[in-house]
Design an enzyme around this catalytic site. Structure first.
Site, PDB file in Angstrom:
ATOM      1  N   PRO A 264       2.708  49.044  13.696  1.00  0.00           N
ATOM      2  CA  PRO A 264       1.475  48.801  13.514  1.00  0.00           C
ATOM      3  C   PRO A 264       0.914  50.078  13.299  1.00  0.00           C
ATOM      4  CG  PRO A 264       1.469  47.335  15.035  1.00  0.00           C
ATOM      5  CD  PRO A 264       2.682  48.048  15.432  1.00  0.00           C
ATOM      6  N   ASP A 441       1.349  54.255  16.553  1.00  0.00           N
ATOM      7  CA  ASP A 441       1.799  53.155  16.972  1.00  0.00           C
ATOM      8  C   ASP A 441       0.205  52.329  17.297  1.00  0.00           C
ATOM      9  OD1 ASP A 441       1.841  50.711  17.503  1.00  0.00           O
ATOM     10  OD2 ASP A 441       3.590  51.271  18.442  1.00  0.00           O
ATOM     11  N   HIS A 442      -0.432  51.692  16.828  1.00  0.00           N
ATOM     12  CA  HIS A 442      -1.380  51.010  17.364  1.00  0.00           C
ATOM     13  C   HIS A 442      -1.507  50.371  18.599  1.00  0.00           C
ATOM     14  CE1 HIS A 442      -6.443  51.224  16.294  1.00  0.00           C
ATOM     15  NE2 HIS A 442      -6.242  51.492  15.389  1.00  0.00           N
ATOM     16  N   ARG A 443      -0.666  49.829  18.795  1.00  0.00           N
ATOM     17  CA  ARG A 443      -0.147  48.849  20.243  1.00  0.00           C
ATOM     18  C   ARG A 443      -0.531  49.595  21.163  1.00  0.00           C
ATOM     19  NH1 ARG A 443       5.293  46.435  18.537  1.00  0.00           N
ATOM     20  NH2 ARG A 443       5.651  48.402  18.319  1.00  0.00           N
TER      21      ARG A 443
END
Length: 471
Positions: A264, A441-443
């Site tokens: 994401p 990566d937003h994680r």
């Protein structure tokens, strides 16, 4: 007689196949130990395969452009002092074991044997013996009144063999065109079914049948036959070419697809005034032209410093079946540098880049670029990166929403440097500007961390002397 046959080994990272690019010897040539025999291209790099034997080349197994599976014969050498082996009758369909990656594929026309076996799939002889009883298809019961098959009447039945097909692309094409491979006669060596055989079978099937009592037409020059596949059924346009996705292109496609489907990602960008950086480098080059780092080396040094300040972007996310996903951080930084080559986009990495100065980074950049474009970069150099820097400005573009180089969590892109109007201390001036774009990566981190890293690199590029003094 002492004949030695060399099997293609696993060339690293569990690769199951390689494309035969070039033979460096011919049958009858005398070779010595460690002499390069062939050039093969894996999904990672170009590799020269040396001979572990000394003697005379007796046979070259494969043709240029062919995909060779791991653990299958590549070449045979008749050792010194040995006589050539007597010719032996060749089987109708040579047996070769398919690599593990293709074992799950179905074998068209395979007859299930009655006895237990190894479970390995042999090309030309499907052997599903390794399957469990539940996984096997039951044979239909013989109904009353149905004539018994010859085998049931005790008559001899010739063994049925699966078609000789090596390429999974050929099997896929046959499935798409609705062709039963078992009914196709292969035109390749030993009856090997080629793509052209499948296309020819499709052309024959699609040709309209002539009427039983067609009138005799005047003699005319027949129009050239149009084989099936020349016209695209979706667009109606002629098909100019078909290029199998293999080797490096296959790896790039797989990594990009996985990145888009699993990560994401979010993107942040900023315009940067690099006038001071260009002026600094110009002054250094005037004093010491041979030892002045390139502009990309300076940017790489600022990126490394930024990753040390924001280590969340120098990480990887691992998903375990036994537990929750983990963010894996690293002690060092392997800075990947995207490089466009004749073989596709490659990303060699500078190992432990945090230990190098701008000059050290510049030297390593030059070395990696040279070996990568020559196809000589090692698997470790091409797969060990923890963060990627992509200078797409050399292509004359300002920005790009780059795809993260899986399994990393971020990639920084640098656009072209151009003159733009810019406000400096309240006055409008013409300055040298570029655009930095960070996809992350937003994680692994939130927007604040990503923005902080991007701002750090931008500030370093705008005020390089102050930052370099502390590096």
């Amino acid at each position: 007689m002492s004949m030695k046959t060399f099997l293609l080994p696993d060339l690293g990272e569990g690769l199951t196949e390689a494309e035969l690019v070039k033979w460096l010897v011919a049958v009858g040539d005398t070779v010595v130990i460690d002499q390069p025999i062939a050039e093969v291209e894996t999904a990672k790099s170009m590799v020269e395969v040396p001979s572990p034997y000394a003697g005379t080349v007796h046979e070259l197994h494969g043709t240029v452009g062919e995909m060779v599976l791991v653990d299958t014969p590549l070449f045979s050498v008749l050792e010194e002092g040995s006589a050539a082996p007597a010719a032996e009758p060749q089987p109708a369909a040579p047996e070769r074991e398919v690599a593990q990656s293709y074992r799950e594929e179905e074998r068209a026309g395979t007859q299930e044997p009655a006895s237990e076996g190894s479970g390995n799939v042999l090309i030309g002889y499907g052997t599903p013996e390794g399957l469990s009883a539940k996984a096997r298809k039951r044979r239909p019961r013989q109904s009353a009144g149905t004539p018994l098959a010859p085998a049931a009447r005790g008559e001899a039945v010739a063994p049925r063999r699966a078609p000789l097909v090596i390429s999974p692309l050929v099997r896929k094409l046959a499935r798409e065109l609705g062709i039963n491979i078992a009914e196709v006669t292969g035109s390749g060596a030993g009856g090997l079914v080629l793509r052209s055989d499948i296309e020819a079978a499709a052309a024959v099937r699609s040709a309209p049948a002539a009427p039983a009592s067609a009138p005799v037409a005047p003699a005319t020059t027949p129009a050239p036959a149009q084989p099936a596949g020349d016209i695209d059924s979706r667009s109606g346009l002629p098909i100019a070419s078909r290029t199998p996705i293999t080797g490096v292109r296959k790896t790039i496609a797989s990594a990009m697809t996985r990145s888009r489907s699993e990560i994401p990602e979010a993107t942040v960008w900023v315009d940067v005034d690099v006038s001071n950086l260009l002026a600094l480098r110009s002054d250094m080059k005037a004093k010491d032209p041979k030892n002045t780092p390139g502009l990309l080396a300076f940017i790489a040094r600022f990126v490394v410093a930024g990753l040390q300040k924001y280590p969340e972007l120098n990480s990887r996310i691992e998903q375990s079946a036994e537990g929750p996903a983990e963010i894996v951080g690293f002690e060092g930084i392997n800075l990947g540098i995207a490089a466009q080559t004749d073989r596709g986009l490659m990303v060699p990495s500078i190992r432990n880049a945090q230990n190098l100065s701008a000059r050290g980074l510049n030297a390593e950049l030059a070395r990696l670029t040279e070996v990568t474009r020559a196809g000589k970069a090692s698997v470790a150099e091409l797969t060990s990166g923890t963060f990627t820097l992509n200078n797409y400005g050399v292509f004359g573009v300002d920005g790009s929403a780059a795809i993260i180089n899986y399994p990393e969590v971020a990639i920084l892109g640098v656009g072209r440097i151009i003159d733009k109007p810019w406000v400096v201390e309240g006055e409008l001036a013409v300055r040298k500007l570029t655009e930095l774009t960070l996809a992350f990566d937003h994680r692994a981190c939130d927007g604040g961390t990503a923005a902080g890293f991007l701002r750090f690199v931008a500030d370093a590029m705008e005020n390089p002397a102050a930052v370099l003094a502390d590096l």
